[in-house]
Enzyme design. Structure first.
Site, PDB file in Angstrom:
ATOM      1  CG  HIS A 169      -0.698  -0.683   2.838  1.00 28.86           C
ATOM      2  ND1 HIS A 169       0.471  -1.389   2.774  1.00 28.86           N
ATOM      3  CD2 HIS A 169       0.079   1.216   3.543  1.00 28.86           C
ATOM      4  CE1 HIS A 169       0.516  -0.847   3.910  1.00 28.86           C
ATOM      5  NE2 HIS A 169       1.050   0.178   4.354  1.00 28.86           N
ATOM      6  NE  ARG A 179      -5.248  10.166   3.425  1.00 29.32           N
ATOM      7  CZ  ARG A 179      -4.387   8.624   4.231  1.00 29.32           C
ATOM      8  NH1 ARG A 179      -3.090   9.287   4.381  1.00 29.32           N
ATOM      9  NH2 ARG A 179      -4.629   7.572   4.906  1.00 29.32           N
TER      10      ARG A 179
HETATM   11  O1  LIG Z   1      -2.351   7.193   6.161  1.00 28.92           O
HETATM   12  C1  LIG Z   1      -2.708   5.685   5.679  1.00 28.92           C
HETATM   13  O2  LIG Z   1      -3.647   6.102   5.254  1.00 28.92           O
HETATM   14  C2  LIG Z   1      -1.226   4.268   5.906  1.00 28.92           C
HETATM   15  C3  LIG Z   1      -0.216   4.421   7.114  1.00 28.92           C
HETATM   16  C4  LIG Z   1       0.238   3.648   6.972  1.00 28.92           C
HETATM   17  O3  LIG Z   1       0.681   2.846   5.660  1.00 28.92           O
HETATM   18  C5  LIG Z   1       1.573   3.049   7.296  1.00 28.92           C
HETATM   19  O4  LIG Z   1       1.743   3.927   8.950  1.00 28.92           O
HETATM   20  O5  LIG Z   1       1.986   2.026   7.571  1.00 28.92           O
HETATM   21 FE   LIG Z   2       2.193   0.661   6.032  1.00 29.55          FE
END
Ligand SMILES: O=C(O)CCC(=O)C(=O)O
Ligand SMILES: [Fe+2]
Length: 270
Positions: A169, A179
């Site tokens: 992701h 955000r």
């Molecule tokens: O901010 C997000 O939506 C994802 C955060 C994320 O993937 C992380 O902190 O590992």
């Molecule tokens: Fe993550």
């Protein structure tokens, strides 16, 4: 969800402090901004984050443990492994802030990655930007104020012997909006060694400490982690495979029709 609203208020308050305060007042390693190892804009994360250790038995921990148990149950395992290996001191909460970015198409809010832990509980605000890989394509995860997002991490992939996959992701930036997100990481202690729930295991054994170190080295060297991929197949039954190749060759030698078909397939004119 009330808990998350309160958390978000505190999160905004903490991030709104001047950079100097954040830099000086938070202990080493608990505050991160930018990407010191980046050598191109594509390797830059346009975000800042706080890590908060979860030394109290929190509601997050209870939820994460329950989810891990449900997923283990699906594999026919009533596992106490997660309770034994995920100590309150090894789990933590990460608060993320993504400032607006005027050149959003080139810069990630958070570079593509998989989480290293067992599983992650993620709460994102309504701005959007989280994406994950599904069927080889990046898809947006639409914000839903009623839902939490659960990510499988690398250690769960190893524990489940590849039944569950840690999902890749990233976060893309927004040109005008700031955000926020909060992520709870259900992590094993550094001494925990992967233990596949079924045999034969496709992963070789490694501790969480070894894994973290290796990931750091990989990211510095290649810009991404590759160790889980490398580990997959470490227990590949090579002797068995060689025995089969041998058997196939013997069969081919014994059968002139098969031999000539293979010759034909191997020739340029085929
Ligand atoms: O901010 C997000 O939506 C994802 C955060 C994320 O993937 C992380 O902190 O590992
Ligand atoms: Fe993550």
């Amino acid at each position: 969800m009330e808990l998350f609203e309160k958390l978000r208020e505190e999160q905004v308050r903490v991030f709104k402090q001047p950079f100097r305060n954040k830099f000086l007042n938070f202990s080493d390693g608990s505050y991160r901004w930018g990407t010191p190892t980046a050598t191109s804009p594509r390797q830059l994360s346009w975000s800042e984050a706080f890590h908060i250790p979860m030394t109290d038995i929190s509601r997050f921990a209870g939820l994460a443990q329950k989810l891990a148990a449900i997923l283990a149950d699906k594999l026919g395992h009533n596992s106490t492994f997660f309770q034994q290996s995920c100590l309150p001191t090894s789990c933590y909460l990460r608060l993320n802030r993504y400032p607006p970015c005027l050149i959003p198409s080139d810069i990630y809010g958070l570079m593509p990655h998989t989480d290293s832990d067992f599983l992650t509980i993620l709460n994102q605000d309504q701005v959007g930007g989280l994406q994950l890989v599904k069927d080889g394509k990046w898809v947006a995860v639409k914000p839903n104020p009623e839902a939490l997002i659960i990510n499988i991490g690398d250690f769960f992939q190893a524990w489940s012997n590849g039944f569950y996959n840690s999902v890749e992701h990233c976060v893309v930036t927004h040109p005008t909006k700031e955000r926020f997100s909060a992520a709870y990481f259900l992590c094993p202690s550094y001494e925990t060694v992967t233990e596949s729930c079924s045999q034969p295991s496709v992963y070789s054994k490694f501790s969480f400490r070894e894994y973290r170190q290796k990931v750091q080295e990989d990211v510095q060297r290649y810009g991404y982690k590759e160790w889980l991929l490398w580990n997959e197949g470490a227990n590949f039954p090579i002797d068995e495979v060689l025995r089969w190749i041998h058997i196939v060759l013997v069969c081919v030698q014994d059968d002139p029709a098969v031999s000539s078909a293979i010759l034909l397939l191997g020739s340029d004119s085929a």
